[in-house]
Design a protein around this motif. Sequence first.
Motif, short mmCIF file in Angstrom:
data_model
loop_
_atom_site.label_atom_id
_atom_site.label_comp_id
_atom_site.label_asym_id
_atom_site.label_seq_id
_atom_site.Cartn_x
_atom_site.Cartn_y
_atom_site.Cartn_z
N ARG A 71 -2.01 7.46 -5.44
CA ARG A 71 -0.77 6.78 -5.83
C ARG A 71 -0.47 7.05 -7.28
O ARG A 71 -1.35 7.06 -8.12
CB ARG A 71 -0.92 5.27 -5.59
CG ARG A 71 -1.11 4.95 -4.12
CD ARG A 71 -1.64 3.56 -3.94
NE ARG A 71 -0.64 2.55 -4.29
CZ ARG A 71 -0.86 1.25 -4.10
NH1 ARG A 71 -2.00 0.81 -3.61
NH2 ARG A 71 0.07 0.39 -4.42
N GLN A 72 0.82 7.24 -7.57
CA GLN A 72 1.23 7.54 -8.94
C GLN A 72 1.38 6.24 -9.74
O GLN A 72 1.68 5.18 -9.18
CB GLN A 72 2.58 8.26 -8.92
CG GLN A 72 2.54 9.61 -8.22
CD GLN A 72 2.08 10.72 -9.15
OE1 GLN A 72 2.73 11.03 -10.12
NE2 GLN A 72 0.94 11.32 -8.84
N GLN A 107 0.83 -1.20 0.00
CA GLN A 107 0.00 0.00 0.00
C GLN A 107 0.87 1.26 0.00
O GLN A 107 1.96 1.27 0.57
CB GLN A 107 -0.87 0.00 1.25
CG GLN A 107 -2.34 0.07 0.88
CD GLN A 107 -3.22 -0.03 2.09
OE1 GLN A 107 -2.98 -0.82 2.99
NE2 GLN A 107 -4.26 0.78 2.11
N GLY A 108 0.37 2.29 -0.68
CA GLY A 108 1.06 3.58 -0.63
C GLY A 108 2.15 3.74 -1.66
O GLY A 108 2.52 4.85 -2.00
N ALA A 109 2.65 2.63 -2.18
CA ALA A 109 3.74 2.73 -3.15
C ALA A 109 3.20 3.11 -4.53
O ALA A 109 1.99 3.17 -4.74
CB ALA A 109 4.49 1.41 -3.22
N ASP A 110 4.10 3.38 -5.47
CA ASP A 110 3.70 3.61 -6.86
C ASP A 110 3.08 2.35 -7.43
O ASP A 110 3.35 1.25 -6.95
CB ASP A 110 4.93 3.96 -7.71
CG ASP A 110 5.47 5.33 -7.37
OD1 ASP A 110 4.77 6.08 -6.68
OD2 ASP A 110 6.61 5.63 -7.79
N ILE A 111 2.28 2.52 -8.47
CA ILE A 111 1.70 1.36 -9.14
C ILE A 111 2.47 1.11 -10.43
O ILE A 111 2.43 1.93 -11.35
CB ILE A 111 0.21 1.59 -9.45
CG1 ILE A 111 -0.54 1.87 -8.15
CG2 ILE A 111 -0.38 0.40 -10.18
CD1 ILE A 111 -1.92 2.45 -8.37
N ASN A 115 -1.14 10.97 -13.71
CA ASN A 115 -0.23 11.32 -12.61
C ASN A 115 -0.32 12.80 -12.26
O ASN A 115 -0.30 13.19 -11.09
CB ASN A 115 1.21 10.95 -12.97
CG ASN A 115 1.45 9.46 -12.83
OD1 ASN A 115 0.67 8.75 -12.20
ND2 ASN A 115 2.53 8.97 -13.43
N HIS A 118 -6.10 6.85 -6.16
CA HIS A 118 -6.08 6.71 -4.70
C HIS A 118 -4.84 7.40 -4.14
O HIS A 118 -4.20 6.91 -3.21
CB HIS A 118 -6.01 5.24 -4.27
CG HIS A 118 -7.20 4.43 -4.70
ND1 HIS A 118 -8.49 4.81 -4.46
CD2 HIS A 118 -7.28 3.23 -5.32
CE1 HIS A 118 -9.33 3.91 -4.94
NE2 HIS A 118 -8.62 2.93 -5.48
#
Lengths: 411, 289
Positions: free
Chosen positions: A77-78, A34-38, A69, A75
């Motif tokens: 997240r980039q 969670q929270g990281a880039d996709i 972006n 959400h």
Amino acid sequence: MKRRDFLGGMGAVGTAGMLSTPALLASSGRALAQGADIPVGLLFSLTGAVAVVESTLHDAALMAIEEINASGGIHGRQLRPIIEDPASDPATYANRARRLMIRDKCVSVFGSYTSASRQAVLPVTEQRNNLYWYPTLYEGRECSRNVMYGGAVPNQQQDDLIPWAIENFGPRFFMIGNNYVYPKEENNYCKTLLAKYGGEVVNEEYVPLGHSDFSSVINRIRAEKPDVIFATVVGDSDVAFARQYHAAELDPSQMPVVSLTRSEVEVKAIGGEAAAGHFSSAPYFMGHGTPENEKFVEAYKSRYGGDQVTHFVSEAAYFQVYQFKAALEKVDPANITPQTIRDAAVGLTLNAPQGEVLIDENLHTHLWPKIGQWKTDGQAEVLVESKERIAPRPYAAYEGQTCTGEGLVKA
Amino acid sequence: MDVIANQLFAGLSMASILLMIALGLAIIYGAMGVINLAHGEFVMLGAYVTWALQTHVGIGILPALPIVFIAVALVGLIVEKAVVQKLYHRPLDTILATWGIGIILQQLVRLGIGAESRFVKGPEILSGNTEIGPLIMSNYRIFVIFFSIAVLFVTWRLMTRTEFGMKLRAVIQNRDISECYGIESKRIFSITFAYGAGLAGIAGALITPLFSTIPTMGTGLVVDAFLVVIVGGLGSLVGSAVAAALIGEATALFSIVINDTLGRIAVLAGIILLIRFRPRGLFPTETRR
């Protein structure tokens, strides 16, 4: 470094081959932190023979990613685009797709223009249970649960076109295409429609890919005097065909070329004068007047240059990224996997440049077919616009076979 | 009957294009023994120079021809001086080197100009058709036919009626003895290579209005050019002309009787048979080496 990459890659391939399926599913089923880039993969050829068209797909998809972006991501997240260049070689497509799906843990990969490269990636995306977003119109007859098909299949391009062409020009069709699967499948479906509407095939001819001297084909057209030239010639062959057709002074108002493959890209190379008066069937033309399209064309031109064109494949490459975004927004951020994205994407509607498109449960896209006539300025004037959104039927030419949400069903 | 007449003309037109492409190669390969795999790229460069002159300077195809010839000949000269000259005693290495040069030229064009197909307008005065009864002939194609015959004639004169041609023939027969007589064989070879490249450039300029102009356009053409040279016989200009006519007409007739794909196969099969029975081509040059 190179060697280690190579060994790592080989190791992964080796294990993939040896381990049993459940273990593989477990590894690809792991949700993103969670929270990281996709991470998303972009697998378009930037070099090699098909780069001419495919780099425009890359540009369109990348533009969509950066737009998303810039407006805050998904959400919060980039999207992190990971770009691979498969250099127009099918085997390299499979390799790079594997790398994107295993090493880079992409939850989706956008890529391919030709059927050959899609088919090379197909076993990889199915084995990894990942998602491959394929923007091109294609011949149908495929029903993978791991490919999102954004382009038209034969019934979407031809259902309106064939009766319209018979009514306006006459029933005698001359079929000319390149010698590979796409033209053959399109012609196959065209014949079923011709039988239904009382048309006939006066000649069916296939030239090798890259063929550039059409004088014998043109002589045959002159001798047969068909009402419609039904063309599925692709790329440079189509450019050569159109220019020689024009040079032979065959009149588009007497014998129009009705093409399934000619887009703004080809017309730019053919020259407006030689392309004028002929027709194409596609869900999208650059001049289409929706606010979404104006925004798309303007953004594309200001980014890549005023002389660039958008076309029916780059449009799909663009809107598929937005479909991906819309699907991700429906997914629980703690559980982003290719499967959850796919399940969320089914039934999703989106205002694409061509109109509101819908993802069918068979993972193909409901589109808005149009028939355009080319003008001397290299743009098409849309003459006929489908009254309703047309559902994709990838097995339309094959009775008793349907592509459904459960895969291919044979009656 | 109409179809056959039209098809004969189509074959002649194909032959003239083949001849234009193959002539430069016939000289380089036939005379110098250099298997120049970059020849297709010289054709491509010719097409791109034409495109650049038309789009950026506003010079049409016909006035552009001399400029194209000089520009591509210069490229040929540089390639010869820089690479090919060092490899005259290593024929196998020239194959690899020229192949590499071809790839470099192709990628340079792709990076510098872009990979997309370019549009070159045909000359206005040659648009339209000439109709004789059922026979419909494109004026531009008629022009290409006559132009290729003219180029063949000029090249033949150059080889047989000038001092340069005599020196070249002397160098081909025996390089060492010619040098003893004071012929500078290096210079002769450089000029010959540049001339061959220039002819390829002109061929490129002439085919752009008919075909599409892309960085890879030369790859397929060089194969056809080699077919013509091999069928015609090494170093024979007349052989190249006859072979071009034969291949062009055979392709045209086969493609109307069967279709383009099978026609191509039939022509290639025919060439294999011919090479089997005449391994040195139709008109082998009888020189002692």
